[in-house]
Scaffold this motif. Structure first.
Motif, mmCIF file in Angstrom:
data_model
loop_
_atom_site.group_PDB
_atom_site.id
_atom_site.type_symbol
_atom_site.label_atom_id
_atom_site.label_comp_id
_atom_site.label_asym_id
_atom_site.label_seq_id
_atom_site.Cartn_x
_atom_site.Cartn_y
_atom_site.Cartn_z
ATOM 1 N N SER A 140 0.846 -1.186 0.000
ATOM 2 C CA SER A 140 0.000 0.000 0.000
ATOM 3 C C SER A 140 0.884 1.239 0.000
ATOM 4 O O SER A 140 1.759 1.380 0.850
ATOM 5 C CB SER A 140 -0.915 -0.001 1.231
ATOM 6 O OG SER A 140 -1.683 1.193 1.280
ATOM 7 N N ASP A 141 0.658 2.103 -0.976
ATOM 8 C CA ASP A 141 1.422 3.336 -1.087
ATOM 9 C C ASP A 141 0.475 4.509 -0.851
ATOM 10 O O ASP A 141 -0.625 4.566 -1.406
ATOM 11 C CB ASP A 141 2.045 3.438 -2.480
ATOM 12 C CG ASP A 141 3.012 4.600 -2.598
ATOM 13 O OD1 ASP A 141 4.186 4.422 -2.233
ATOM 14 O OD2 ASP A 141 2.594 5.692 -3.040
ATOM 15 N N THR A 146 -2.835 0.889 -3.791
ATOM 16 C CA THR A 146 -2.272 -0.461 -3.852
ATOM 17 C C THR A 146 -1.379 -0.585 -5.074
ATOM 18 O O THR A 146 -1.797 -0.310 -6.201
ATOM 19 C CB THR A 146 -3.379 -1.520 -3.916
ATOM 20 O OG1 THR A 146 -4.191 -1.419 -2.731
ATOM 21 C CG2 THR A 146 -2.784 -2.922 -3.987
ATOM 22 N N VAL A 147 -0.132 -0.996 -4.846
ATOM 23 C CA VAL A 147 0.840 -1.151 -5.927
ATOM 24 C C VAL A 147 1.181 -2.638 -6.041
ATOM 25 O O VAL A 147 1.517 -3.284 -5.052
ATOM 26 C CB VAL A 147 2.120 -0.341 -5.649
ATOM 27 C CG1 VAL A 147 3.107 -0.508 -6.803
ATOM 28 C CG2 VAL A 147 1.788 1.129 -5.436
ATOM 29 N N THR A 183 10.175 4.988 10.167
ATOM 30 C CA THR A 183 8.812 4.457 10.115
ATOM 31 C C THR A 183 8.126 4.754 8.796
ATOM 32 O O THR A 183 7.224 4.032 8.383
ATOM 33 C CB THR A 183 7.948 5.068 11.239
ATOM 34 O OG1 THR A 183 7.873 6.498 11.053
ATOM 35 C CG2 THR A 183 8.538 4.761 12.604
ATOM 36 N N ASP A 184 8.556 5.842 8.124
ATOM 37 C CA ASP A 184 7.893 6.290 6.902
ATOM 38 C C ASP A 184 8.935 6.671 5.858
ATOM 39 O O ASP A 184 9.854 7.446 6.139
ATOM 40 C CB ASP A 184 7.012 7.504 7.195
ATOM 41 C CG ASP A 184 5.781 7.148 8.013
ATOM 42 O OD1 ASP A 184 4.683 7.131 7.438
ATOM 43 O OD2 ASP A 184 5.931 6.876 9.217
ATOM 44 N N HIS A 214 5.353 7.309 -2.527
ATOM 45 C CA HIS A 214 6.206 7.616 -3.664
ATOM 46 C C HIS A 214 5.626 8.809 -4.421
ATOM 47 O O HIS A 214 4.525 8.743 -4.970
ATOM 48 C CB HIS A 214 6.346 6.394 -4.567
ATOM 49 C CG HIS A 214 7.220 5.325 -3.975
ATOM 50 N ND1 HIS A 214 6.746 4.400 -3.063
ATOM 51 C CD2 HIS A 214 8.551 5.068 -4.118
ATOM 52 C CE1 HIS A 214 7.740 3.605 -2.698
ATOM 53 N NE2 HIS A 214 8.848 3.987 -3.325
ATOM 54 N N LEU A 215 6.378 9.889 -4.418
ATOM 55 C CA LEU A 215 5.927 11.174 -4.932
ATOM 56 C C LEU A 215 6.006 11.214 -6.460
ATOM 57 O O LEU A 215 6.743 10.440 -7.078
ATOM 58 C CB LEU A 215 6.799 12.287 -4.347
ATOM 59 C CG LEU A 215 6.899 12.313 -2.816
ATOM 60 C CD1 LEU A 215 7.970 13.312 -2.379
ATOM 61 C CD2 LEU A 215 5.553 12.667 -2.197
ATOM 62 N N PRO A 216 5.268 12.137 -7.085
ATOM 63 C CA PRO A 216 5.329 12.253 -8.551
ATOM 64 C C PRO A 216 6.752 12.499 -9.028
ATOM 65 O O PRO A 216 7.510 13.249 -8.414
ATOM 66 C CB PRO A 216 4.435 13.471 -8.837
ATOM 67 C CG PRO A 216 3.529 13.576 -7.663
ATOM 68 C CD PRO A 216 4.317 13.091 -6.482
#
Length: 281
Positions: A140-141, A146-147, A183-184, A214-216
């Motif tokens: 989960s992203d 969901t990836v 943690t992140d 995961h950012l653009p």
């Protein structure tokens, strides 16, 4: 009780920060501060062949010029070879040697097929691979939802020490994240696919997984990832306010005028908190 939030930004010192790097740094910084957590900086120079002398110092100065001040000491992977070696010794049951060339692998299959699992390498030097017997194939992203792994390569036995005896990024990043209590993980979408390997290693080493976002990905006019390899220009710290506004816009945040960098970042943190419905109670 969940662990307190701890995030990180981990640039490679192969040159100064460019705009794509700033987007990743800002996103990870805002997420940490919106959670009232810690934001660490780690210099990922485990691949010594890519590191440029003085680049780490330039990167840290650029971050400071943009108000992105980290919590705690800066860790450099190049100082941690003995730690990575100790971890390989602990993982010995899950590892094996491989002397397959890229050409030989491509001749057999699209991805590495485990050819060396049951044979002894006939040449030296050789790589060391991790037996990926319980691969993570979905996660989960927070940005993408969901990836699911798009290729069979997520199942392959990946390299943890290279043929040139350098420790592989997949090993170093996971060992360091676990050691620092991360943690992140908030970073660019170019690392979505390597996340499957890394989460498999997290599962083996820590019996837990970090939250992922995961950012653009920032691309150039012809659609290539903005990167140092593609000669992306360094950000100009004299334009810090404009740079931050542009990076925030890429992260779907519109920032108003502000008195200074600190004021702008304070506004950005609140907007990020609202965008992602983050509560800190």
């Amino acid at each position: 009780m969940p662990s307190p939030y701890r995030g990180r930004f981990a640039p490679t010192p192969s040159g100064p920060l460019h705009f794509g790097s700033l987007v990743a740094a800002l996103g990870s910084f805002l997420d940490a501060k919106a959670h009232c957590g810690e934001w660490l900086v780690r210099i990922e120079d485990v691949d010594k062949t890519r590191s440029q002398s003085g680049a780490a110092e330039v990167i840290l100065k650029q971050l400071q010029d943009h108000g992105l001040v980290w919590d705690g000491p800066v860790v450099q992977q190049s100082d941690r070879d003995s730690i990575y070696q100790h971890k390989l010794e602990q993982l010995a049951h899950y590892l094996y040697s491989c002397d397959c060339s890229r050409k030989a692998i491509r001749a057999r299959a699209d991805c590495y097929d485990g050819y060396c699992r049951t044979r002894q390498p006939r040449s030296s030097p050789h790589a060391i691979r991790f037996k990926n017997d319980q691969p993570v194939l979905t996660f989960s992203d927070r940005w993408h939802g969901t990836v699911t792994a798009s290729t069979i390569c997520a199942r392959e036995d990946f390299i943890v020490r290279r043929r040139d005896q350098l420790y592989a990024y997949q090993l170093a990043v996971v060992v360091d994240d676990i050691a620092q209590g991360i943690t992140d993980i908030v970073r660019g979408s170019d690392l979505l696919q390597p996340s499957f390997w890394q989460l498999s290693l997290w599962q083996c080493l820590a019996k837990r997984q970090p939250r992922m976002m995961h950012l653009p990905l920032v691309v150039d006019p012809v659609g290539r990832k903005l990167s140092k390899q593609n000669h992306a220009p360094a950000i100009d710290s004299r334009c810090a306010m404009d740079n931050l506004r542009a990076a925030a816009k890429y992260l779907q945040l519109d920032l108003p005028d502000a008195q200074d960098v600190a004021d702008l970042l304070s506004i950005a943190v609140e907007k990020w908190r609202k965008k992602w419905q983050i509560t800190t109670d």
